[in-house]
Each structure stands twice: as C-alpha cells, then as structure tokens.
Scaffold this motif. Sequence first.
Motif, PDB file in Angstrom:
ATOM      1  N   ASP A 156      25.485 -14.338   8.647  1.00 33.09           N
ATOM      2  CA  ASP A 156      26.093 -13.808   7.415  1.00 33.09           C
ATOM      3  C   ASP A 156      25.194 -14.023   6.197  1.00 33.09           C
ATOM      4  O   ASP A 156      25.422 -13.447   5.149  1.00 33.09           O
ATOM      5  N   GLN A 157      24.144 -14.857   6.373  1.00 32.96           N
ATOM      6  CA  GLN A 157      23.256 -15.064   5.219  1.00 32.96           C
ATOM      7  C   GLN A 157      22.050 -14.132   5.251  1.00 32.96           C
ATOM      8  O   GLN A 157      21.291 -14.063   4.290  1.00 32.96           O
ATOM      9  N   VAL A 158      21.849 -13.485   6.405  1.00 35.31           N
ATOM     10  CA  VAL A 158      20.697 -12.589   6.510  1.00 35.31           C
ATOM     11  C   VAL A 158      20.947 -11.358   5.653  1.00 35.31           C
ATOM     12  O   VAL A 158      21.979 -10.707   5.772  1.00 35.31           O
ATOM     13  N   SER A 159      20.029 -11.094   4.735  1.00 35.66           N
ATOM     14  CA  SER A 159      20.244  -9.893   3.914  1.00 35.66           C
ATOM     15  C   SER A 159      19.232  -8.826   4.308  1.00 35.66           C
ATOM     16  O   SER A 159      18.035  -9.083   4.425  1.00 35.66           O
ATOM     17  N   LEU A 160      19.759  -7.669   4.575  1.00 38.51           N
ATOM     18  CA  LEU A 160      18.924  -6.554   5.025  1.00 38.51           C
ATOM     19  C   LEU A 160      19.203  -5.352   4.133  1.00 38.51           C
ATOM     20  O   LEU A 160      20.348  -5.060   3.827  1.00 38.51           O
ATOM     21  N   ARG A 161      18.139  -4.695   3.721  1.00 43.10           N
ATOM     22  CA  ARG A 161      18.353  -3.539   2.857  1.00 43.10           C
ATOM     23  C   ARG A 161      18.777  -2.293   3.661  1.00 43.10           C
ATOM     24  O   ARG A 161      19.559  -1.502   3.211  1.00 43.10           O
ATOM     25  N   SER A 162      18.223  -2.194   4.874  1.00 39.25           N
ATOM     26  CA  SER A 162      18.517  -0.979   5.650  1.00 39.25           C
ATOM     27  C   SER A 162      19.819  -1.143   6.428  1.00 39.25           C
ATOM     28  O   SER A 162      20.018  -2.145   7.121  1.00 39.25           O
ATOM     29  N   SER A 163      20.692  -0.183   6.295  1.00 37.81           N
ATOM     30  CA  SER A 163      21.980  -0.295   6.978  1.00 37.81           C
ATOM     31  C   SER A 163      21.796  -0.129   8.485  1.00 37.81           C
ATOM     32  O   SER A 163      22.544  -0.693   9.271  1.00 37.81           O
ATOM     33  N   ALA A 164      20.764   0.615   8.884  1.00 38.96           N
ATOM     34  CA  ALA A 164      20.516   0.774  10.321  1.00 38.96           C
ATOM     35  C   ALA A 164      20.119  -0.573  10.925  1.00 38.96           C
ATOM     36  O   ALA A 164      20.555  -0.931  12.019  1.00 38.96           O
TER      37      ALA A 164
END
Length: 765
Positions: A156-164
């Motif tokens: 839950d802390q991993v932030s990803l810009r791409s929704s894919a």
Amino acid sequence: MSQQHLFDTSPPEWEVDLHTQRQVATVVLAGGAPGSYDYVVPAPFCDPGRPERLLEPGRRVRVPFGRGNRLVEGYCVELATQAVDARRLKEIAQVVDATLLLAPVMLRLTRWMADYYLCPWGQVLEAVVPAGVRKLAGTRQVTLLEVPPDVAERLDQVSLRSSAQCKALSALAASPRPLTAAQLADTAGCSTSPIQQLLKRGLIDAKTKRVSTDALDEVAVQRELPLQLNQDQQQALQVLQAALDQPEAQGIVLHGVTGSGKTEVYLQAIEHVVGFGRQAIVLVPEISLTPQTVQRFRARFDAVAVLHSHQTAAQRHHHWQRIARGEVQVIVGARSAIFAPTCHLGLIVIDEEHESSFKQDSAPRYHARDVAWERARSEGIPLVLGSATPSLEAWQRARQGGFRLVSLPRRVLGLPLPDVMTVDLRDPGQARGSTGGISRHLHQAMQAALREGGQVILLLNRRGYSTHIQCPACGHVLNCPHCELSLTFHKQSSKAHCHYCDHQQPPPSSCPDCLSQSIRYGGLGTQRLEKEVRARFSDYACARMDTDSMQARGSHERVLGAFRRGEVQILLGTQMIAKGLDFPNVTLVGVINADTALHLPDFRAGERTFQLVAQVAGRTGRGTQGGRVLVQTLSPEHPAIRAAVRHDYPSFAAEELTQRAQFQYPPCGAMIRLVVRGPREQIVRDTAAALAEQLQQVLPADEKIRVVGPAPAAIPKLRNNYRFQIQLQAAEIQVLRSVVEQAVAQYRVPAEITLAIDVDPWDMM
Ligand code: ADP
Ligand code: ZN
Ligand code: ZN
C-alpha cells in the motif's frame, strides 16, 4: 526426389563396391521446397546412449542444401538402413530437437494433408507445429513472476504513476501462485510493457524454473456434476459410447436443434473417454471460444487445455508440452487444435461443424473436419460432428457415406422452438419511412416484446453506416482504388472504408465521374440501423455488436454482460450475435435482411442463408415466455428461407442436395479451385490462360471433368492484385488432384504471380 536427380555427377550404377549399409534420413525442407531429400546420418546421431542428439523421424535437422551447401532446416520424416554410395549423399549437419517433435501419427497425418491438399509437406509441417514450439522445443523452462515478500508487505506504500503498472502489481500480489508474464498480462488486462517496467524497478521478481505444470493452471473453477440426460440425449450418448467401445473409427453426425443439449452429450461422452485414461479434442469455432465455453469444460474435468490463435508463442508451447506429456484430459480449441499432440486420443468432437472458420484460407487450405476424420481413422476413434444446421458434406456422409446420424429433435426441458414468420419487403405497406430498415410489422412486434419486459435481438449482416456510395445522376459507385469493391461509409470516422483492405478515404462531395453534386448514401449497415433503433425506441437501451464496435479488449464480454443483466434491451449486430448466445429473456429476434447472402455467386449461398436464419432464430424461446422470429426478406418463397421458417433442416437438405447433384457441386461431386493473382492484369490473365491450357493437355480422355474458366474471380481485384480463377469439377477428387498436380508441375508460374490451389474450396469469391 533424391539428390541424385538434382546433381547428376554420380558414378554409374555398376560401381556396387562403393555401396555400404548406412543410415539414411529422408528430409523435407521446412516451409516449402517440394519433394524430399536423402541424407546420410553420421554416427554421432545414431547413438541411443545420447538421446538428446539421436536422430529419429519427427525431429528437425539442419542440412546442407544446393550448390553452396547453405544450411537449411528440415524435418526428418523417415529413417532407413540402406546400401548407398555415401559419396553421393550429403550428411546431416545437426539434429535440432532434443526430443521428439512430431509423433508418427502426426507425420502420417501431415503427409496425408500434403497429398490431399497439394501442398508441400514441409509447408504443412511448418503450419501444424506452432512457431512457439519450434523455437522453444526441448526446453521446459518457464519464467515465473512473483511479488517479493518485502514488496508484498508494503504494497500500500508503493506509489506508481501508471495505472497499468498498479493493476499488474496488485493482480500479481493477489494471485495465489506465480504467473508467467503472459498470464499476468491476461489477468491484469494490460500489455507486457508495464510488467517489464515493474521488473526493472525490482517490484516484481522473475525466476526461471522448471515448473510443475499445475503451477501454470488457470484459476480454479466451481465444479459441476453431470446433468440428468433426457431420453434423446441418452440415446445419443449410447451411440457415442458404443462407438468409443469399438476398435474402428466411426463418424457420427449429431444433429440437434438449437438448445437441445448437445454440449451435455459431448461432456458425458468425454467422461467415458477420460475414464479410460485417454484424451479428447473438442473443436469449436473461433468466435465461440469464449470464457463461458471453456468454463463448461473446466467445471467437469481437472485438466483442460485451451488452444487458439491469439495465444502467445510461449503459451502455445506450454500447452503443447503439457499435452505431449499426457497431462491434459481435454483440449478445447479452434481449428488448429486438431493437431494437438495427445498421447492416447480417444475422441474428437467438432461443435458447430458447419462453421466456415474450420476451413483454413491460406496454405495448407485444410478443413478441420476432413483432417479430423483422417486422424480419427488412423487412431481408430470416433469423430462427432455436432450442429443444428449440419454442413451438407456431413449430412451426405451420414445419409450414404457410412457416418451415423443421431438426432436431438427437441429442446431440453420441453421448450418449444420459436415461431418464425417472414415479412415480405416487397409489400409497400411494410415500408415505414423511405430509408428505414425496420418494417411496420417488425416495429410492432418489437414494441410488444419490449412492453412485456422481453429483450430483442436484431441481425443485420452488414457493418458500417451506408453500404454503398453512389451518384444518382450517372450511377457511378465509389469503389476502393485497390479492390474492385464498393466502399462503405462509416459514421465515426466520417470516411469511406474498404472492408477488404482497410483503405479509407474522405467521401467525395461530388461525383468523381460526372461531377454531379448529389451523392447518395445507400444501403443499410449496422451503424445506421443503430441510429434508427435509437430514434424509434428511445425509451430502451440499445447496444451494437460488430467488428467495429468490438475492437477494444473485453468489449464483447462487457456488452453481453449488460445484455444478460437486462441493462440493455435491444442488441443488434452482425452474425457475431447469431451464434451460441443463450439468453432466456430474449422473446423476439428480427432478421433485418435475410437476402444479403442469398444472391452471391456461390453455390452454397442457400445453405449459408438457411444456417444464418436457423441459428439466429435459435437465440430466442430459451425461457418460459417463449419466443418469436421475424425474417424480413425480398424472397419469402426461396426454399432456404421457407425451410428455415419451418425449422425443417431435413427437407432443406434434401432439396438442396438434389440441386447440387444436378450440377455436380460438392458434396455431390468434387471441386478444386485455382486462383491466380498478381499486380498486372494482363500477366494474370495470360498465366490463367496458360494454366488452363496445361490443364486441357493433361485431362484424361475417359474421365468427365468440367473446367470452368479461366475467368475473373467474383472479386476481380483485391489489395491491388488482379484475380482470375479456374474451377475444376468431377465426380471424384483423386482425378482432379492428379490433373492439377501434373499441370502445375509442367508450368512455371511467373515470379510476380501467386497461384492458390484450393482443394474442396469454401470461399468462392
Ligand atoms: P446446444 O449445444 O444443443 O445448443 P446446450 O448443451 O448448450 O445446447 O444446452 C442448452 C441449455 O440446456 C444449457 O443451459 C444446458 O445446461 C441445459 N441442459 C442441457 N441438457 C440438459 C438436461 N438434460 N437437463 C437440464 N438442462 C439441460
Ligand atoms: Zn455521376
Ligand atoms: Zn480495398
């Protein structure tokens, strides 16, 4: 052909002392040089102690070929110890496959195809063995993806810009077991590039493993128990079981009206087969290979493999290996699944056997039904051909060719077949608005069905908005510049499209021929029908299904889901909606124009029309409210339409077969179609004429052979290629094959020309 004939530098035959006993391999070249070539097998490839490079028929080799001894790939198809002069034969350079690629039954089957379809054996082999299998043969390594534990903990802390990437990561984290990249892409509905990104960032791990194949099995499904068969189903099952218990092959045509429970009969017959430790192959048309179809098999059997053309090379390889290792009980797939390398095949089923997708339209131009029968014969097992509207080929075999006929004449649970009525479009009273596609009668029936809470399916087998663009002043029709076919206007793009080559252009504002300003958009396509339906029935939701609206991944499922839940009341579309759908609440089916296929220059036009009307009619009356069908037509008296209205396949078939017999059309005679195509019309025309001349010269005097053409094909120009055809007919296929083989062998086709030889043609355009 042996090398001696090619390079005639050989010593005279009497020098026998040079001949010693050697292992000689017969090799056909991958991809197509005709004929086969003999090579000496050097000792290292004859050592049973080194199985990974032991040469045996069914493995690939690399061999020196031609003057320059270029190394080329080929298939070893035979091995024999012979007295040969080793100096006259070249040696095998390398054994490619570490294990057997093609079992003896597959070699026999492909050899039969090469002979029957007049296609080089090597080309058949290349088509039959999936490319993924050829590339990866010998390895069982699979790369599996996992979320490393430390990432899983702080997901839950991993932030990803791409929704894919987000989707892929959470799908993998949620999966109970590691997945291949292809499986993950499938599950997350993304391409493989977000997965690569995740790998790069270390958010997922890749491990190459030798896996137990269970780890790769698809998601678990809810198990189901067999249904209690009704009496008709039981009788059918008994026939199938009797055929399974006998040692010889048996062809069985299972003619069951739509909704008669054919699939349940297949399932129970397969249980019988699997009980003996054998496997079953079930072929279904490409468009019926939906998750629901596969689910029905997964709910009954532990190990089901699916084979179809949209799989990645790695997926196909994986399934192929599992099947070859005997880990699969049931193979469900499209046409090419007939080549599944099962160890102990027990049964082949072809569902919707009449569907055109079982015929391949590139070389080898095989029909899966005929290949299946050949395979069934060589393995001594039953072949079941199921359909509500059997092909006349299957029907004829059941009447006089030794196949058994079994009928399921009623729907399960006593549901009646729907009432079918025609609406005569020649009757001016039916027209409502000058360009509309919905007659007064159909409009009223739709109103009534919708008012009572039912759903409606409308079939129109033409996509686009207007199906032709014409000048009313001079009659000029706007054609594709690359094909001699009229362009269809599409609303979304506001362009004129060619449905054959994808050419698009802005529609003209004036006639290109006479410069008149008034251009007419005529002919009804599904887009225009959708507009009409929305205007007439604005209180109801409507969805369209055709190849244009179904481009996005998952759109098919989305629309059918909405229809199943009742969020959409009117579903309209092309033949895509005519088949397989089972929605109890559909109380009305409207066929907008039953004549679209009726007047094509194709001897099967009537058969196709009958099939389409009967199949789409089968989409209604599946619930307790009953159902009805309205068929709009300009030819209500046509026998195909009259028979479809009465649900009377046997009398349609009888009448149609009488006609076919009169003209010796298949299945009452044999046919080979030759299509010559190329960029320059004159050269195409000349080549076709020269070929026809060759054919005339080799025609046997004592056989009745009809040669039609050469003549421009029904589609005379396609993708910038002009097309001419020659059609040959006779009572038996053997004489046609030998005539064509001789003629083609004696004629060198110019380099720019392509010659397609189609044995038992399906496409007559
Ligand atoms: P077909 O393939 O002939 O069109 P299906 O096998 O799809 O028919 O069967 C139509 C429906 O009837 C399916 O929902 C199936 O589950 C159901 N069905 C089939 N056989 C039986 C049976 N003996 N009893 C109850 N339902 C059945
Ligand atoms: Zn004009
Ligand atoms: Zn075109």
